[in-house]
Structures are given as C-alpha cells and as structure tokens.
Design an enzyme around this catalytic site. Structure first.
Site, PDB file in Angstrom:
ATOM      1  N   ASP A 123       0.785  -1.148   0.052  1.00 34.27           N
ATOM      2  CA  ASP A 123      -0.030  -0.147   0.051  1.00 34.27           C
ATOM      3  C   ASP A 123       0.848   1.236  -0.048  1.00 34.27           C
ATOM      4  O   ASP A 123       1.988   1.256   0.412  1.00 34.27           O
ATOM      5  CB  ASP A 123      -0.692  -0.115   1.164  1.00 34.27           C
ATOM      6  CG  ASP A 123      -2.237   1.076   1.231  1.00 34.27           C
ATOM      7  OD1 ASP A 123      -2.264   1.526   0.127  1.00 34.27           O
ATOM      8  OD2 ASP A 123      -2.773   1.337   2.198  1.00 34.27           O
TER       9      ASP A 123
ATOM     10  N   ASN B  65     -10.726  -2.674  -6.245  1.00 28.63           N
ATOM     11  CA  ASN B  65     -10.000  -1.895  -7.083  1.00 28.63           C
ATOM     12  C   ASN B  65     -10.707  -1.412  -8.391  1.00 28.63           C
ATOM     13  O   ASN B  65     -10.175  -0.639  -9.141  1.00 28.63           O
ATOM     14  CB  ASN B  65      -8.517  -2.333  -7.257  1.00 28.63           C
ATOM     15  CG  ASN B  65      -7.633  -2.453  -6.337  1.00 28.63           C
ATOM     16  OD1 ASN B  65      -6.791  -3.176  -5.827  1.00 28.63           O
ATOM     17  ND2 ASN B  65      -8.047  -1.530  -5.136  1.00 28.63           N
TER      18      ASN B  65
HETATM   19  C1  FPP Z   1      -2.042   0.171  -3.038  1.00 28.95           C
HETATM   20  O1  FPP Z   1      -1.716   1.316  -3.257  1.00 28.95           O
HETATM   21  C2  FPP Z   1      -1.391  -0.674  -4.344  1.00 28.95           C
HETATM   22  C3  FPP Z   1      -2.325  -1.327  -5.157  1.00 28.95           C
HETATM   23  C4  FPP Z   1      -3.775  -1.032  -5.496  1.00 28.95           C
HETATM   24  C5  FPP Z   1      -1.458  -1.965  -6.257  1.00 28.95           C
HETATM   25  C6  FPP Z   1      -0.449  -2.887  -6.084  1.00 28.95           C
HETATM   26  C7  FPP Z   1       0.159  -3.102  -7.246  1.00 28.95           C
HETATM   27  C8  FPP Z   1       1.697  -3.137  -7.564  1.00 28.95           C
HETATM   28  C9  FPP Z   1       2.521  -3.204  -6.352  1.00 28.95           C
HETATM   29  C10 FPP Z   1       2.049  -3.263  -9.003  1.00 28.95           C
HETATM   30  C11 FPP Z   1       2.752  -4.381  -9.279  1.00 28.95           C
HETATM   31  C12 FPP Z   1       2.384  -5.659  -8.688  1.00 28.95           C
HETATM   32  C13 FPP Z   1       3.170  -6.814  -8.888  1.00 28.95           C
HETATM   33  C14 FPP Z   1       2.809  -7.917  -8.015  1.00 28.95           C
HETATM   34  C15 FPP Z   1       4.169  -6.975  -9.619  1.00 28.95           C
HETATM   35  P1  FPP Z   1      -2.693   2.564  -3.615  1.00 28.95           P
HETATM   36  O2  FPP Z   1      -2.836   2.653  -4.872  1.00 28.95           O
HETATM   37  O3  FPP Z   1      -4.012   2.051  -2.849  1.00 28.95           O
HETATM   38  O4  FPP Z   1      -2.071   3.724  -2.797  1.00 28.95           O
HETATM   39  P2  FPP Z   1      -2.443   4.806  -1.817  1.00 28.95           P
HETATM   40  O5  FPP Z   1      -3.159   4.464  -0.774  1.00 28.95           O
HETATM   41  O6  FPP Z   1      -1.309   5.619  -1.496  1.00 28.95           O
HETATM   42  O7  FPP Z   1      -3.488   5.463  -3.003  1.00 28.95           O
END
Ligand code: FPP
Length: 241
Positions: free
Chosen positions: A21, A69
C-alpha cells in the site's frame, strides 16, 4: 527465544503476506501520476520477492489487485494490468532458474483473456516447483474467496460428492484459493493504514500484523528485517495461556 541461523540473524517466518500500500501517495508527493507509483511499487515487489527468497521465506503472498480496485479510473486499472503482465512475463523467465512457484488467489474470470492466460500458464508451468511460492492476490477479496468456497462445497453436496456433516475447518480450507498453503505467520502493511482491507481474513486468524509508516515504493529489505524482528518479539499463544 527466537531461532537464529548461523549468522545470528533471526530466522524468517515461513509465510509472509504483504499489502503493498501507498503507491498513490508516493506518486502524489512527487507530482507524478498514480501509475508511476504503481511502477515504482512493482520494482519494490521485485526487490522484496528476491530478498525473501534469499533469506529463506518459503511463501510470499502479495495483494496486487482487490475486488474493490475496479472502482478506480480506467487509466489506473489498465496501467496496473499492464504492470502485472510485465512482471508475470519476467517472472516466468526467471521461474525456471529460481524454481519459483506462482499461484493466484482471486477470481481470475474478470481479467482480460490475455492476462488470464498468462496467470494460468505461470501457475501450471511452475506447479512442479516447491522451494518458494509467490501467491499473487488478483481480483481478490477475502469475503469473495469464502463465498466462492462455500458455493463450491454446496455444489459438491448437491452432486452427492460431500455431506454437510463432513464440513470441518480443515476441509473448508481445501475449497479456498489458498488450498495447501500454510497460513501466514506475519502480515505486513506499509503506508500507515491500520486495517486488513479484506486481505486473507480466513488465513490470518492467528497471524501477527506489523503496520509500518513507510510507503510501499520506499519499502526496503531493511524494513522487511525490521518487521521480522518485530514478529519475533511477539509472544504467539494461539489462544492458549
Ligand atoms: C495500493 O496502493 C496498491 C495497489 C492497489 C496495487 C499494487 C500493485 C503493484 C505494487 C504493482 C505491481 C504488482 C506486482 C505484484 C508486480 P494505493 O494505490 O492504494 O496507494 P494509496 O493508498 O497511496 O493511494
């Protein structure tokens, strides 16, 4: 006393699960689009997955895309799907070399046919490996997983293959996406949020949770070591005295 290996380093848990996250906030702080945060998060995933393998973690489970998501913008969703495909293709190349098994938790039916095929190929081609397993939670929601498992058990009952009185926690576990994978001892959530967001609710009934203030793209192997040290300081009693 926690077990130590010959380098006096604490032995890691067998299974670590991570909620990756903070990508969006990391990008915002830099005035970049959210997809740039996910790309940086993808690099962190690669570093941490390699580090986990090097210190002897047997199972790594990561929350890559939740059932919730889909509420994000089309641009962000397609960026994330492209990134996932990129890491899967690369992972497939390294898989044979490193003997890594890939598994997917979640309902893959909503993914594009290309991504779904990549996932299915990765899963079947790596099924022969048992040293290290990476579980990608993709279109995953814990409640959805439990409902799909319950439905599948009910179908077996309707087909005469099972009886309601046969159902135990152990048997139910075999209907879950995580079938055969031991429960994670440690769950890490970076970014300062302190909730589980529908991540492995069944499997984490007795897990230790470590919440950290670092955003996922900034997360380093030293942060993983710190989480493991914190895990070893906890006194796990599993409901006993
Ligand atoms: C949460 O951060 C993250 C995600 C919804 C996606 C996670 C995906 C990756 C790290 C990309 C690649 C993955 C792999 C397994 C290669 P957020 O977008 O909710 O962050 P925020 O809370 O700061 O908005």
């Amino acid at each position: 006393m926690a077990l130590e290996d010959t380098n006096n380093k604490l032995l890691p848990p067998k299974h670590i699960a991570i909620i990756m996250d903070g990508n969006g906030r990391w990008a915002k702080k830099r005035g970049l689009p959210r997809t740039a945060g996910h790309a940086a998060g993808g690099e962190t995933f690669r570093t941490i997955a390699n580090y986990c393998r090097s210190i002897g973690v047997k199972y790594l489970t990561v929350y890559a895309f939740s059932t919730e998501n889909w509420k994000r913008s089309e641009e962000e969703i397609s960026g994330l799907m492209k990134l996932l495909a990129k890491y899967l293709r690369e992972g497939l190349r390294d898989m044979e070399k490193n003997h890594v098994r890939f598994r997917f938790f979640g309902d893959l039916s909503r993914l594009s046919p290309e991504l779904r095929k990549l996932c299915e190929d990765a899963q079947s081609r790596s099924a022969q490996y048992h040293e290290v397993t990476v579980n990608f939670c993709l279109n995953y929601g814990g409640r959805d997983e439990i409902v799909r498992a319950a439905r599948s058990f009910a179908e077996d009952v309707a087909a005469g293959k099972a009886k309601p009185e046969m159902l135990t926690e152990q048997l139910f576990g075999t209907y879950l996406d995580s079938e055969g994978v031991p429960d994670p001892e440690l769950v890490i959530r970076p970014s300062g949020e302190m909730r589980i967001s529908n991540f492995l609710p069944w499997q984490t009934a007795y897990s230790e949770f470590v919440f950290m203030n670092v955003l996922w793209p900034d997360f380093t192997p030293a942060d993983l070591d710190a989480a493991i040290e914190e895990y070893h300081r906890r006194n796990r009693r599993f409901g006993g005295a």
